[in-house]
Design a protein around this motif. Structure first.
Motif, mmCIF file in Angstrom:
data_model
loop_
_atom_site.group_PDB
_atom_site.id
_atom_site.type_symbol
_atom_site.label_atom_id
_atom_site.label_comp_id
_atom_site.label_asym_id
_atom_site.label_seq_id
_atom_site.Cartn_x
_atom_site.Cartn_y
_atom_site.Cartn_z
ATOM 1 N N ILE A 213 0.855 -1.191 0.000
ATOM 2 C CA ILE A 213 0.000 0.000 0.000
ATOM 3 C C ILE A 213 0.888 1.238 0.000
ATOM 4 O O ILE A 213 1.493 1.558 1.022
ATOM 5 N N PRO A 214 0.985 1.933 -1.130
ATOM 6 C CA PRO A 214 1.857 3.109 -1.192
ATOM 7 C C PRO A 214 1.503 4.138 -0.112
ATOM 8 O O PRO A 214 0.341 4.499 0.056
ATOM 9 N N GLY A 215 2.524 4.556 0.645
ATOM 10 C CA GLY A 215 2.321 5.583 1.661
ATOM 11 C C GLY A 215 1.685 5.091 2.950
ATOM 12 O O GLY A 215 1.238 5.901 3.768
ATOM 13 N N PHE A 216 1.644 3.761 3.168
ATOM 14 C CA PHE A 216 0.977 3.218 4.356
ATOM 15 C C PHE A 216 1.558 3.792 5.649
ATOM 16 O O PHE A 216 0.836 4.330 6.486
ATOM 17 N N LYS A 217 2.873 3.703 5.796
ATOM 18 C CA LYS A 217 3.511 4.185 7.033
ATOM 19 C C LYS A 217 3.344 5.702 7.173
ATOM 20 O O LYS A 217 3.081 6.206 8.278
ATOM 21 N N ARG A 218 3.480 6.405 6.081
ATOM 22 C CA ARG A 218 3.324 7.866 6.114
ATOM 23 C C ARG A 218 1.922 8.250 6.570
ATOM 24 O O ARG A 218 1.745 9.167 7.381
ATOM 25 N N ASN A 219 0.914 7.536 6.065
ATOM 26 C CA ASN A 219 -0.470 7.856 6.417
ATOM 27 C C ASN A 219 -0.802 7.498 7.863
ATOM 28 O O ASN A 219 -1.539 8.230 8.534
ATOM 29 N N ILE A 220 -0.266 6.370 8.347
ATOM 30 C CA ILE A 220 -0.485 5.989 9.746
ATOM 31 C C ILE A 220 0.117 7.041 10.669
ATOM 32 O O ILE A 220 -0.504 7.477 11.645
ATOM 33 N N PHE A 221 1.334 7.489 10.350
ATOM 34 C CA PHE A 221 1.977 8.505 11.181
ATOM 35 C C PHE A 221 1.237 9.836 11.067
ATOM 36 O O PHE A 221 1.111 10.569 12.054
ATOM 37 N N GLY A 222 0.721 10.115 9.881
ATOM 38 C CA GLY A 222 -0.064 11.333 9.688
ATOM 39 C C GLY A 222 -1.325 11.319 10.538
ATOM 40 O O GLY A 222 -1.707 12.334 11.126
ATOM 41 N N ALA A 223 -1.971 10.153 10.631
ATOM 42 C CA ALA A 223 -3.179 10.028 11.454
ATOM 43 C C ALA A 223 -2.865 10.265 12.921
ATOM 44 O O ALA A 223 -3.661 10.858 13.660
ATOM 45 N N LEU A 224 -1.688 9.816 13.349
ATOM 46 C CA LEU A 224 -1.270 9.992 14.736
ATOM 47 C C LEU A 224 -1.098 11.465 15.078
ATOM 48 O O LEU A 224 -1.244 11.872 16.229
ATOM 49 N N ASN A 225 -0.808 12.281 14.068
ATOM 50 C CA ASN A 225 -0.596 13.715 14.257
ATOM 51 C C ASN A 225 -1.800 14.551 13.813
ATOM 52 O O ASN A 225 -1.672 15.745 13.554
ATOM 53 N N ASN A 226 -2.980 13.904 13.713
ATOM 54 C CA ASN A 226 -4.158 14.589 13.181
ATOM 55 C C ASN A 226 -5.362 14.430 14.116
ATOM 56 O O ASN A 226 -6.368 13.808 13.757
ATOM 57 N N PRO A 227 -5.276 14.977 15.351
ATOM 58 C CA PRO A 227 -6.365 14.787 16.313
ATOM 59 C C PRO A 227 -7.668 15.464 15.904
ATOM 60 O O PRO A 227 -8.753 15.047 16.318
ATOM 61 N N GLU A 228 -7.586 16.493 15.059
ATOM 62 C CA GLU A 228 -8.799 17.213 14.649
ATOM 63 C C GLU A 228 -9.754 16.321 13.856
ATOM 64 O O GLU A 228 -10.965 16.526 13.883
ATOM 65 N N GLN A 229 -9.201 15.326 13.153
ATOM 66 C CA GLN A 229 -10.050 14.484 12.314
ATOM 67 C C GLN A 229 -10.227 13.075 12.879
ATOM 68 O O GLN A 229 -10.539 12.139 12.157
ATOM 69 N N LEU A 230 -10.016 12.950 14.188
ATOM 70 C CA LEU A 230 -10.260 11.672 14.839
ATOM 71 C C LEU A 230 -11.767 11.443 14.966
ATOM 72 O O LEU A 230 -12.485 12.280 15.511
ATOM 73 N N PHE A 231 -12.246 10.332 14.443
ATOM 74 C CA PHE A 231 -13.661 9.998 14.594
ATOM 75 C C PHE A 231 -13.783 8.571 15.100
ATOM 76 O O PHE A 231 -13.337 7.626 14.455
ATOM 77 N N ILE A 232 -14.342 8.411 16.269
ATOM 78 C CA ILE A 232 -14.625 7.080 16.805
ATOM 79 C C ILE A 232 -16.092 7.057 17.249
ATOM 80 O O ILE A 232 -16.719 8.100 17.412
ATOM 81 N N TRP A 233 -16.629 5.881 17.439
ATOM 82 C CA TRP A 233 -18.055 5.744 17.734
ATOM 83 C C TRP A 233 -18.331 6.021 19.208
ATOM 84 O O TRP A 233 -18.395 5.107 20.031
ATOM 85 N N ASN A 234 -18.503 7.288 19.517
ATOM 86 C CA ASN A 234 -18.903 7.680 20.872
ATOM 87 C C ASN A 234 -20.424 7.610 20.959
ATOM 88 O O ASN A 234 -21.135 8.449 20.414
ATOM 89 N N LYS A 235 -20.912 6.569 21.644
ATOM 90 C CA LYS A 235 -22.370 6.306 21.658
ATOM 91 C C LYS A 235 -23.168 7.480 22.189
ATOM 92 O O LYS A 235 -24.227 7.816 21.679
ATOM 93 N N ASP A 236 -22.649 8.121 23.256
ATOM 94 C CA ASP A 236 -23.399 9.254 23.854
ATOM 95 C C ASP A 236 -23.536 10.422 22.881
ATOM 96 O O ASP A 236 -24.603 11.018 22.752
ATOM 97 N N LEU A 237 -22.446 10.704 22.155
ATOM 98 C CA LEU A 237 -22.488 11.817 21.202
ATOM 99 C C LEU A 237 -23.352 11.470 19.990
ATOM 100 O O LEU A 237 -24.114 12.304 19.501
ATOM 101 N N ILE A 238 -23.252 10.241 19.517
ATOM 102 C CA ILE A 238 -24.007 9.841 18.318
ATOM 103 C C ILE A 238 -25.505 9.803 18.607
ATOM 104 O O ILE A 238 -26.326 10.208 17.777
ATOM 105 N N LYS A 239 -25.882 9.342 19.804
ATOM 106 C CA LYS A 239 -27.308 9.300 20.163
ATOM 107 C C LYS A 239 -27.915 10.706 20.182
ATOM 108 O O LYS A 239 -29.076 10.904 19.874
#
Length: 239
Positions: A213-239
């Protein structure tokens, strides 16, 4: 070396890792990472806008000849302290750990931080690099089911020590090149589990995925430095 210094300076500035008056202990294991860190910090000290002191601490788990580290620190004019420990005996002989890494790391951290504090240090510098961060994130996702990684700077509640990781922007490949170019006196890792850990398995998996996967490591490290675009399934917020 200049390129690595630039990346280290960027991390120092981004995370405010070094301040005026710091006394920093480098955890010098004798591996390529900690040896490179010692060289980089010693060079950075010469032109750093922050004035700080530097020492090196090596923990001997038992029976390791660290003579080359003594010689290196003398050459660099960095005060060196070797602490004899019984870590190897505790982990492998007494506890007989099948997965020894966690206990070993806990023991080493405790002794290193306490020793640094006793020597008047307020910070401990560790040689974790960019690839270590990627591996830790994938390990956490794979084996713990959570998004987690070590921080570039961590204040330890149990004492007055702050852990810093100035090489988090530097790749392992660059460190290997520096170690070879400058013929750093690498001490062979005496751990019987070296190269047989889950981290080693994940390292090999990441390298395989990076080829597929071209850029796999670069993208993983980029995600680690990108808290603004973190999206996880927070049930309380989604409800």
């Amino acid at each position: 070396m200049q390129k690595l210094l630039s990346k280290m300076r960027q991390a120092i500035n981004d995370f405010n890792l070094i301040e005026d008056g710091d006394k920093i202990a480098v955890g010098l294991s004798g591996g390529k990472d900690s040896l490179t860190l010692l060289h980089l910090l010693n060079l950075y000290k010469k032109f750093s806008p922050e004035k700080f002191d530097l020492i090196a601490i090596t923990l001997n788990p038992g029976g390791v000849d660290n003579g080359p580290l003594h010689s290196l620190c003398k050459e660099l004019d960095v005060p060196f302290y070797e602490i004899q420990t019984d870590i190897k005996e505790i982990v492998f002989d007494l506890k007989k750990e099948k997965n020894p890494c966690s206990l070993c790391a806990k023991l080493r951290r405790g002794i290193l931080n306490n020793t640094a504090e006793e020597l008047g240090c307020n910070k401990v510098a560790l040689g974790h690099h960019k690839d270590d961060a990627i591996e830790t994130l994938i390990l956490s996702l794979s084996y713990e089911g959570r998004i987690n990684c070590f921080s570039p700077k961590t204040f330890m509640d149990k004492n007055t020590i702050t852990l810093i990781r100035p090489m988090v922007y530097i790749s392992e490949g660059s460190i290997k090149n520096i170690a070879k170019k400058y013929n750093l006196p690498i001490i062979k890792n005496p751990c019987p589990a070296d190269g047989k850990t889950k981290r080693q398995d994940v390292k090999e998996l990441i390298n395989e995925l990076n080829e597929r996967i071209p850029g796999f490591k670069r993208n993983i490290f980029g995600a680690l430095n990108n808290p603004e675009q973190l999206f996880i399934w927070n049930k309380d917020l989604i409800k």
